[in-house]
Design an enzyme around this catalytic site. Structure first.
Site, PDB file in Angstrom:
ATOM      1  N   HIS A 156       0.789  -1.303   0.048  1.00 39.42           N
ATOM      2  CA  HIS A 156       0.110  -0.023   0.109  1.00 39.42           C
ATOM      3  C   HIS A 156       0.889   1.298   0.024  1.00 39.42           C
ATOM      4  O   HIS A 156       0.371   2.258   0.394  1.00 39.42           O
ATOM      5  CB  HIS A 156      -0.873  -0.091   1.285  1.00 39.42           C
ATOM      6  CG  HIS A 156      -1.717  -1.310   1.534  1.00 39.42           C
ATOM      7  ND1 HIS A 156      -2.915  -1.465   1.019  1.00 39.42           N
ATOM      8  CD2 HIS A 156      -1.482  -2.393   2.046  1.00 39.42           C
ATOM      9  CE1 HIS A 156      -3.266  -2.714   1.294  1.00 39.42           C
ATOM     10  NE2 HIS A 156      -2.666  -3.094   1.805  1.00 39.42           N
ATOM     11  N   SER A 277      15.741  21.199 -16.832  1.00 39.09           N
ATOM     12  CA  SER A 277      14.315  21.725 -17.580  1.00 39.09           C
ATOM     13  C   SER A 277      14.744  22.872 -18.155  1.00 39.09           C
ATOM     14  O   SER A 277      15.879  23.577 -17.831  1.00 39.09           O
ATOM     15  CB  SER A 277      13.529  22.095 -16.083  1.00 39.09           C
ATOM     16  OG  SER A 277      12.756  23.380 -16.109  1.00 39.09           O
ATOM     17  N   LYS A 283      16.697  21.468 -11.721  1.00 40.04           N
ATOM     18  CA  LYS A 283      15.892  20.206 -12.165  1.00 40.04           C
ATOM     19  C   LYS A 283      16.707  19.031 -12.792  1.00 40.04           C
ATOM     20  O   LYS A 283      17.570  19.093 -13.519  1.00 40.04           O
ATOM     21  CB  LYS A 283      14.531  20.230 -13.009  1.00 40.04           C
ATOM     22  CG  LYS A 283      13.407  20.972 -12.318  1.00 40.04           C
ATOM     23  CD  LYS A 283      12.708  20.428 -10.881  1.00 40.04           C
ATOM     24  CE  LYS A 283      11.971  19.297 -11.361  1.00 40.04           C
ATOM     25  NZ  LYS A 283      10.960  19.520 -12.015  1.00 40.04           N
ATOM     26  N   GLU A 290       9.753   7.862 -17.216  1.00 42.82           N
ATOM     27  CA  GLU A 290       8.494   8.329 -17.496  1.00 42.82           C
ATOM     28  C   GLU A 290       8.176   7.929 -18.846  1.00 42.82           C
ATOM     29  O   GLU A 290       6.981   7.753 -19.152  1.00 42.82           O
ATOM     30  CB  GLU A 290       8.552   9.824 -17.465  1.00 42.82           C
ATOM     31  CG  GLU A 290       8.586  10.203 -16.020  1.00 42.82           C
ATOM     32  CD  GLU A 290       8.892  11.622 -15.764  1.00 42.82           C
ATOM     33  OE1 GLU A 290       8.190  12.263 -14.837  1.00 42.82           O
ATOM     34  OE2 GLU A 290       9.677  12.307 -16.341  1.00 42.82           O
TER      35      GLU A 290
END
Ligand code: ARG
Length: 461
Positions: A156, A277, A283, A290
Site C-alpha cells: 500500500h 528543465s 531540475k 517516465e
C-alpha cells in the site's frame, strides 16, 4: 506491380489505392519476403514447376533485390505498389522479365503475409529475449553492488517489513525471467511454416512442405490451410508477451521514479538517463523512466487493437487483417527500445544505502518480527499482534522509534517481552529469522543471487 486485374474493367481509384496501400509500413518485411520467396522458388523447382536454371535465375535476382534494398535508403521512393509483396514481384520482373510471372504459381498473399510476418517476428522474439538478458544482467549487477543494504519493503506504499536490497532487485529479476519464458513460448508458436496453404484451400501443386520448413529454419508446419489464412494468434502471443513485459517495466519505472525523488532520496539516476528543465535550473528529471511508463500504455493499446481487429472476422482471410501490422511492429519496437533503455538506467543507478536504512529504522517495520518472536515464545499470535500493536500506538503517540526501546523498557511494557526479543528492534536482526526459500534471510538472498546468475547464464547458453 499489380498482382491482379484481369477481371476489372477499370483500375482502382486513386482514393482507394491511397486508402488501402500498405507498402509504407509493410516494407519492413522485405527481407522476409525475399527469403520466403527464394524458398518458395526452390520448392517450385522440386515440384517440377521451375527448371533448375529458372530457379537459380530467380533466387539470384532476389539476392540482388535485397542487396539493392540494403544499399539504397531511397529504394522504396515513389513506389505505388499495393504492398511489399507486389513491390518485390515488380522488382523481380525488372530483373528476370516474364519469368517473374511464374513465382506466384499457386501462391497467395494470404499465406505469404503469414510466412513473412512469422519470419520477421521470429527475429523480434530473439531480439526481445536478448534485451531481457541485458536487463536482467544489469539488475543482478545492481543487486550485487549493495549486497547488505536494507530497505523498507512496502505494501500500500506504506513501510511494511525490512528487506534486503538484493531481495527487492531479485523480485524484478523474476518478472523478467518469466517474460523471457513468455517470449520463448511466443517464438515456438510463431515458428510454424504456413506455405503450401494457397489462398485458403491448400496449394494445387505438389510442394514438399516439410522441406520448405527445413529450408527456412521452421520447427514444424501448419496443419490446416483455412486456419493459416484466418490465424493471427501467433502475433497476439507476441504482443501479449510484450505487454506483460511493458507492465513490468512500467512498475519498475514507477518505483525508481519514487525512490529517486527528493521525498524518498534513496537512489541517484545517472546524468546520462535524466533530463533538465528549460526553466528550472535545479531540475534533474527521470524522463527515461517516465517514457517507459508512458510507452507501456501504448503497447497495451496495441494488444487491444489486435484483439478487437480479430474479433468477429468471418473465416478465413479478410483485409481487416492488414491492420495487424502496425500494432505488431510498434509493440516490438517499443518493448525492445524500453528494455534497452531500462538496462541503461539500471547500470546508472547509485543507491544511497544509509537513506533507506534510516527510513526502515525510523518506522515500525520491525513490528512483525517482534510479534512473531512473541509467538515463537508461546504467546498466541493474535495476542502477540495486539501487544505489539499497543507498543506501536504508545510509541507513535510519544514519538519513539524502535531504537528508543531496550530490553528493560520492553519487559516493563509487557511481561511477554523476554530479553532475547529486544535484539529484534534492529531491522537487520528480524531478517535473519526469514531464512526460508524465497524469503529475505541474508543467507537465502546471497544464495538466490548466485542461483539467478546461473539461471541467466543458462538463458544465453
Ligand atoms: N497486404 C495484405 C495484408 O497485409 C496482404 C494480403 C492481401 N491479400 C488479399 N487477399 N488482399 O494482409
Amino acid at each position: 506491380m499489380k498482382l491482379w486485374g484481369g477481371r476489372f474493367e477499370t483500375g482502382p481509384s486513386e482514393i482507394f489505392e491511397r486508402f488501402s496501400n500498405s507498402l509504407h509500413f509493410d516494407k519492413r518485411l522485405i527481407g522476409a519476403d525475399v527469403e520466403g520467396s527464394q524458398a518458395f522458388a526452390r520448392s517450385l523447382h522440386r515440384a517440377g514447376v521451375l527448371t533448375a536454371e529458372e530457379c537459380t535465375q530467380i533466387v539470384d535476382a532476389f539476392d540482388s533485390i535485397l542487396r539493392d534494398a540494403e544499399a539504397d535508403p531511397n529504394f522504396f521512393d515513389g513506389a505505388t505498389d499495393e504492398d511489399v509483396h507486389s513491390f518485390v514481384i515488380g522488382k523481380l520482373g525488372a530483373r528476370v522479365g516474364a519469368l517473374a510471372g511464374k513465382i506466384h504459381t499457386g501462391r497467395s498473399r494470404n499465406e505469404q503475409v503469414s510466412l513473412d510476418t512469422r519470419l520477421w517476428l521470429r527475429g523480434e522474439c530473439d531480439k526481445s529475449r536478448g534485451w531481457l538478458v541485458a536487463l536482467m544482467s544489469a539488475l543482478l549487477d545492481l543487486a550485487g553492488k549493495y549486497p547488505n543494504a536494507v530497505i523498507p519493503g512496502y505494501t500500500h506504499l506504506r513501510r511494511a517489513q525490512p528487506v534486503l536490497w538484493p531481495h527487492y532487485i531479485l523480485a524484478l529479476f523474476e518478472m523478467f525471467a518469466r517474460d523471457f519464458d513468455r517470449f520463448g513460448e511466443a517464438r515456438r508458436r510463431v515458428n510454424v511454416m504456413p506455405l503450401g496453404s494457397g489462398a485458403l484451400a491448400g496449394s494445387g501443386f505438389p510442394h514438399d512442405r516439410e522441406a520448405i520448413a527445413r529450408d527456412l529454419g521452421f520447427d514444424s508446419i501448419t496443419l490446416n490451410s483455412m486456419d493459416v489464412s484466418a490465424d493471427r494468434d501467433w502475433a497476439l502471443d507476441y504482443v501479449y508477451a510484450a505487454t506483460v513485459a511493458m507492465i513490468h517495466l512500467s512498475r519498475l519505472s514507477e518505483d525508481w521514479i519514487l525512490y529517486s525523488s527528493e521525498e524518498f532520496g534513496w537512489m541517484e539516476l545517472g546524468d546520462g538517463v535524466t533530463s533538465g528543465s528549460s526553466l528550472m535550473p535545479q531540475k534533474k528529471n527521470p524522463d527515461s523512466l517516465e517514457l517507459i511508463r508512458g510507452k507501456s500504455g501504448r503497447v497495451v493499446g496495441s494488444l487491444n487493437s489486435l484483439l478487437v481487429t480479430m474479433k468477429g472476422l468471418p473465416m478465413t482471410y479478410n483485409r481487416d487483417m492488414q491492420e495487424d501490422k502496425e500494432p505488431l511492429f510498434d509493440a516490438a519496437d517499443q518493448v525492445n527500445g524500453c528494455l534497452e533503455m531500462a538496462a541503461a538506467v539500471a547500470e546508472s543507478v547509485v543507491l544511497r544505502e544509509q537513506v533507506p536504512f534510516d527510513a526502515a529504522e525510523a518506522s515500525w517495520v520491525v513490528a512483525t518480527d517482534l510479534a512473531e518472536a512473541l509467538a515463537r515464545n508461546g504467546t498466541a499470535f493474535h495476542s502477540a499482534h495486539q501487544i505489539v500493536g499497543r507498543l506501536v500506538l504508545e510509541s507513535v503517540r510519544n514519538g519513539k522509534r524502535p531504537a528508543d526501546w531496550n530490553a528493560e523498557a520492553l519487559a516493563a511494557f509487557a511481561p511477554e517481552f523476554t530479553p532475547d526479543v529486544a535484539r529484534l528492534l534492529d531491522p537487520r536482526e528480524g531478517m535473519k529469522t526469514r531464512e526460508i526459500l524465497g524469503g529475505t534471510g541474508p543467507a537465502t538472498v546471497a544464495k538466490a543471487l548466485l542461483t539467478a546468475r546461473e539461471r541467466l547464464a543458462a538463458m544465453t547458453a
